[in-house]
Design an enzyme around this catalytic site. Structure first.
Site, PDB file in Angstrom:
ATOM      1  N   TRP A 187     -16.074 -45.381 -27.227  1.00 55.34           N
ATOM      2  CA  TRP A 187     -16.441 -44.040 -27.686  1.00 55.34           C
ATOM      3  C   TRP A 187     -15.176 -43.341 -28.215  1.00 55.34           C
ATOM      4  CZ3 TRP A 187     -14.777 -39.203 -25.874  1.00 55.34           C
ATOM      5  CH2 TRP A 187     -15.429 -38.104 -26.465  1.00 55.34           C
ATOM      6  N   ASP A 355     -26.817 -28.408 -34.303  1.00 54.82           N
ATOM      7  CA  ASP A 355     -26.725 -29.595 -33.450  1.00 54.82           C
ATOM      8  C   ASP A 355     -27.505 -29.359 -32.153  1.00 54.82           C
ATOM      9  OD1 ASP A 355     -25.301 -31.873 -31.877  1.00 54.82           O
ATOM     10  OD2 ASP A 355     -24.485 -32.091 -33.894  1.00 54.82           O
ATOM     11  N   ASP A 356     -27.146 -30.063 -31.130  1.00 55.78           N
ATOM     12  CA  ASP A 356     -27.812 -30.053 -29.823  1.00 55.78           C
ATOM     13  C   ASP A 356     -27.935 -28.631 -29.259  1.00 55.78           C
ATOM     14  OD1 ASP A 356     -28.824 -30.958 -27.470  1.00 55.78           O
ATOM     15  OD2 ASP A 356     -27.139 -32.258 -26.976  1.00 55.78           O
ATOM     16  N   ASP A 472     -29.691 -38.659 -32.982  1.00 58.65           N
ATOM     17  CA  ASP A 472     -28.662 -39.094 -32.032  1.00 58.65           C
ATOM     18  C   ASP A 472     -29.241 -40.101 -31.040  1.00 58.65           C
ATOM     19  OD1 ASP A 472     -26.203 -39.119 -30.774  1.00 58.65           O
ATOM     20  OD2 ASP A 472     -26.086 -36.945 -30.523  1.00 58.65           O
ATOM     21  N   ASP A 540     -17.358 -39.533 -32.716  1.00 56.56           N
ATOM     22  CA  ASP A 540     -17.241 -38.186 -32.151  1.00 56.56           C
ATOM     23  C   ASP A 540     -15.800 -37.714 -32.169  1.00 56.56           C
ATOM     24  OD1 ASP A 540     -19.844 -37.674 -31.700  1.00 56.56           O
ATOM     25  OD2 ASP A 540     -19.807 -38.023 -29.544  1.00 56.56           O
TER      26      ASP A 540
HETATM   27  C1  DGJ Z   1     -23.194 -36.956 -29.524  1.00 55.42           C
HETATM   28  C2  DGJ Z   1     -22.941 -36.786 -30.987  1.00 55.42           C
HETATM   29  O1  DGJ Z   1     -22.204 -37.836 -31.478  1.00 55.42           O
HETATM   30  C3  DGJ Z   1     -22.288 -35.439 -31.230  1.00 55.42           C
HETATM   31  O2  DGJ Z   1     -21.957 -35.295 -32.575  1.00 55.42           O
HETATM   32  C4  DGJ Z   1     -23.225 -34.361 -30.778  1.00 55.42           C
HETATM   33  O3  DGJ Z   1     -24.368 -34.369 -31.600  1.00 55.42           O
HETATM   34  C5  DGJ Z   1     -23.611 -34.569 -29.329  1.00 55.42           C
HETATM   35  N1  DGJ Z   1     -24.080 -35.899 -29.071  1.00 55.42           N
HETATM   36  C6  DGJ Z   1     -24.668 -33.594 -28.912  1.00 55.42           C
HETATM   37  O4  DGJ Z   1     -25.110 -33.819 -27.643  1.00 55.42           O
END
Ligand code: DGJ
Length: 730
Positions: A187, A355-356, A472, A540
């Site tokens: 990650w 986003d989230d 996602d 990320d």
């Molecule tokens: C993981 C994604 O890669 C991020 O960009 C973001 O959308 C988060 N999840 C949100 O929980």
């Protein structure tokens, strides 16, 4: 067609036969600059004779002898099956009802068909005893020098059989020293590059996580043949990529005679696949390309091919955007978002992505990552005006609007988990382990497929102004299993097939919406996903120095037009590093530019710079999206990293160069440009700065000068960077 006729008459010439007498013994799966020669031996088996530069008339292979002794196995089968004399890594391994686990495939027939740019060769093989059939399919993309290959396995017998291995494709290479380039990571550090000389034995690139399979490795590679060093411009390089978003396995076996066989396909581990009488199993595509001009050409072949034939977006421009994640995380109100939209519009961005954090209510409200997945209704407490209000606000400001979903998942803390515990991926009487407080939904179950499609469909209904979905997927599979499937070993394969089935349904209804494949960053970066998704979220990790390595690795295989690349705040939320805003923009410019920060935290001066950098990006992004990528120097080799994208007609190019390690005040780097016309004159000028780093800024140089001598901008200090436009001076 010309090529097929030539190949056929070449055969007649050698055999001295007329057209209706001949049984073709050799097949040339050819592209403009490469050739895969397959031949049927006297034993009726199908062998790989050659893959590389064209060799002329393929019938020259008649009587060909490798010198392999019979007690050292067999020569290179086109699709090696376990059994008989073959004992190396198999592409195919089958167990039959009578307990026999041998398969010996012999050639039965073949067909060749042609569309304007693709020649398709299908070859039927059969095991005489069990009547198991394999059809090998090779699609030769002429201009791109790409051969896409897969197999269809059919149980022609009377009883169920079990497939222990069922690879897509196999390729063989001569004995020699071969340098393998492949990817590793985790990650926030995806697509790091590893290079090694292959030695006798088996080198395996594999993933067994079920989903989110490309953080730690990637189903792709480059192989520098007959070389122990990497070259962008010289030598033979074969690149390969498997179009599959589930478990994969790519074996590189160098045997006793130092011959190399590469076998690529679905990872059969924990996936012994049952095939009933008459049933067929179609394996995913393996994409091969051969280059006689180093790794640069191999990457460009894959980019050209994928932009034309594989990627859903087909190089259409994905808008520049502001994403709310790193700027707001879960902590926002409608006002936070509309303010961000105002700022995005002000800086010249073209889309806002929420986003989230916008869904689920009450005790399950999505105010952190441990709640709400599965309950896909707008959180009215947080966003009382609803999504339509925000999307409409964005449109009124001239921006498109996008929104985040994670439909394959369910939080433990959700209504869905309480209502449908049977929909969760699980193994009976085993602990259900959570990651981020969430479980994976069992896509093999048709009811779950309907639910996941419904999540997408209902999200699209939230407003008429939804232009983009960020899809996602934030965990991998553990304790695999399904309450729906009778045969648990089908789980991994059926999951990925179900995902594709859902995506086909989505694309039938929403062909225009832009969809990003995100999976905790770059966990679903593969050509299988790209058939349905317009772009991928590469990582990320938005910190610019880390991005250098992530983007370099990703673009070895995947084109820049599918890679989202965002400018974020400093200190970086991922690494703590501080990098100048210009460096961050210049790095993001190598893909689809976005911003992912709270614009309110930028100074007025920074906003002016951002506006100007976004505006200049729009003048050359056509090159990033559709041009030819040339890597001028690798970030692994020195203190600088530099690339360029050139237009196909060689009239324009953009050069991006970065100092990534401090060296010494006096040493200017030299970058020799590529992909220009030596006989043309070009004007060079630097963007995103008032003080050019190059003494020749604004001058006209010949293509010869730029390619044979190069440019030497003063990128001396850590994080110095430059973007140069190169335009034909007519
Ligand atoms: C993981 C994604 O890669 C991020 O960009 C973001 O959308 C988060 N999840 C949100 O929980």
């Amino acid at each position: 067609m010309k090529k097929i006729i030539a190949a056929f008459s070449c055969l007649l010439m050698v055999l001295g036969l007329s057209a209706n007498q001949v049984e073709p013994l050799f097949l040339n799966v050819a592209t403009d600059n490469s050739s895969l020669v397959l031949g049927v031996g006297q034993d009726g088996k199908l062998y790989i004779q050659h893959y590389g530069a064209p060799v002329g008339c393929e019938s020259q292979f008649e009587g060909y002898q490798t010198g392999r002794r019979v007690d050292y196995g067999t020569d290179d089968f086109a699709y090696p099956a376990r059994g008989g004399r073959y004992y190396n890594q198999p592409a195919l391994a089958v167990c039959y009802a009578d307990g026999d686990c041998n398969t010996e495939l012999t050639y039965v027939s073949h067909t060749i068909t042609q569309s304007p740019s693709v020649v398709k060769t299908e070859i039927l093989l059969r095991d005489v005893k069990t009547l198991l059939e394999v059809t090998l399919i090779y699609e030769a993309y002429q201009k791109e020098d790409v051969i896409v290959s897969h197999s269809v396995i059919k149980n022609g017998g009377k009883k169920r059989v079990y497939l222990d291995s069922y690879a897509s494709s196999s390729m063989a290479f001569p004995a020699g020293k071969h340098l393998l380039t492949h990817f590793y990571g985790s990650w926030a550090r995806e697509m790091q590059v590893a290079r090694e000389i292959l030695t006798p034995g088996v080198k395996t690139i594999q993933n067994r996580m079920g989903i989110r399979t490309t953080h730690t490795e990637n189903p792709s590679f480059l192989l520098s043949l007959h070389s122990d060093s990497w070259s962008e411009t010289q030598g033979e390089v074969v690149a390969g990529a498997l179009a599959w978003s589930g478990n994969y396995k790519l074996d590189f076996q160098m045997d006793e005679s130092q011959k190399l066989v590469v076998i690529a396909g679905i990872n059969p581990e924990a996936a012994r696949y049952p095939l009933d009488k008459g049933a067929e199993f179609e394996t995913p595509n393996m994409i091969w390309t051969w280059s006689g001009e180093g790794a640069g050409r191999a990457s460009r072949n894959l980019h050209d091919w994928s932009r034309r034939y594989q990627c859903y977006s087909q190089a259409e421009v994905v808008p520049t955007l502001l994403n709310s994640w790193e700027g707001a995380y879960f902590d926002f109100t409608t006002r936070t978002l509309t303010d961000m939209i105002d700022d995005a519009a002000d800086m010249g961005l073209e889309m806002f992505v929420l986003d989230d954090g916008w869904f689920a209510s009450g005790e399950f409200a999505r105010n952190d990552s441990r709640h709400g997945l599965g309950d896909w209704e707008v959180n009215a407490e947080k966003l009382p005006e609803g999504i339509d209000y925000i999307a409409d606000y964005a449109h009124q400001k001239g921006l498109k609007f996008g929104i985040w979903i994670e439909p394959e998942m369910v939080n433990k803390a959700s209504r869905l988990a309480q209502e449908h515990p049977e929909w969760i991926v699980q193994s009976k009487d085993r602990e259900l382990t959570t990651t981020r407080g969430q479980w994976v939904l069992d896509l093999t179950n048709p009811q779950v497929q309907d639910f996941v499609f419904g999540v997408f469909d209902r999200t699209m209904q939230l407003s008429d102004h939804i232009d983009y979905i960020k899809w996602d997927c934030n965990r991998h599979v553990e304790s695999f299993g399904s309450t729906y499937l009778k045969d648990q070993e089908r789980f991994y394969v059926d999951y990925t097939q179900a995902l594709y089935k859902i995506m086909r349904r989505i694309r039938a209804k929403y062909p225009e919406v832009i969809i990003q494949s995100c999976s905790s960053g770059g966990g679903r970066v593969d050509y299988g996903a790209l058939a349905y998704f317009d772009e991928v979220w590469t990582s990320d990790n938005t910190e610019a120095l880390s991005r250098v390595f992530i983007q370099y690795g990703t673009n070895l295989i995947y084109p820049a037009c599918v890679t989202g690349s965002h400018v974020s705040a400093v200190p970086s939320h991922q690494t703590g590093n501080m990098t100048p805003l210009k460096f961050r923009f210049d790095i993001a410019a190598a893909g689809r530019i976005g911003m992912e920060l709270q614009p309110k935290d930028l100074t007025a001066e920074e906003k002016v710079f951002a506006r100007q950098a976004i505006s200049s990006y729009k003048t050359y992004r056509d090159l990033v999206f559709s041009g030819d990528l040339y890597r001028l120097c690798s970030p692994y080799d020195g203190n600088h990293y530099a690339i360029m994208y050139a237009s196909k007609d060689k009239s324009r190019a953009v050069v991006m160069a970065y100092c990534i390690r401090y060296q010494a005040r006096t040493l200017k780097p030299y970058f020799r440009l590529q992909g220009l016309d030596p006989d043309k004159e070009y004007k060079i000028y630097e963007l995103n700065t008032e003080n050019s780093s190059f003494w020749g800024n604004g001058k006209v140089f010949s293509g010869k000068y730029l390619m044979n001598h190069g440019i030497n901008p003063a990128l001396l200090k850590l994080y110095d960077s430059a973007i140069f436009m190169i335009e034909e001076n007519k």
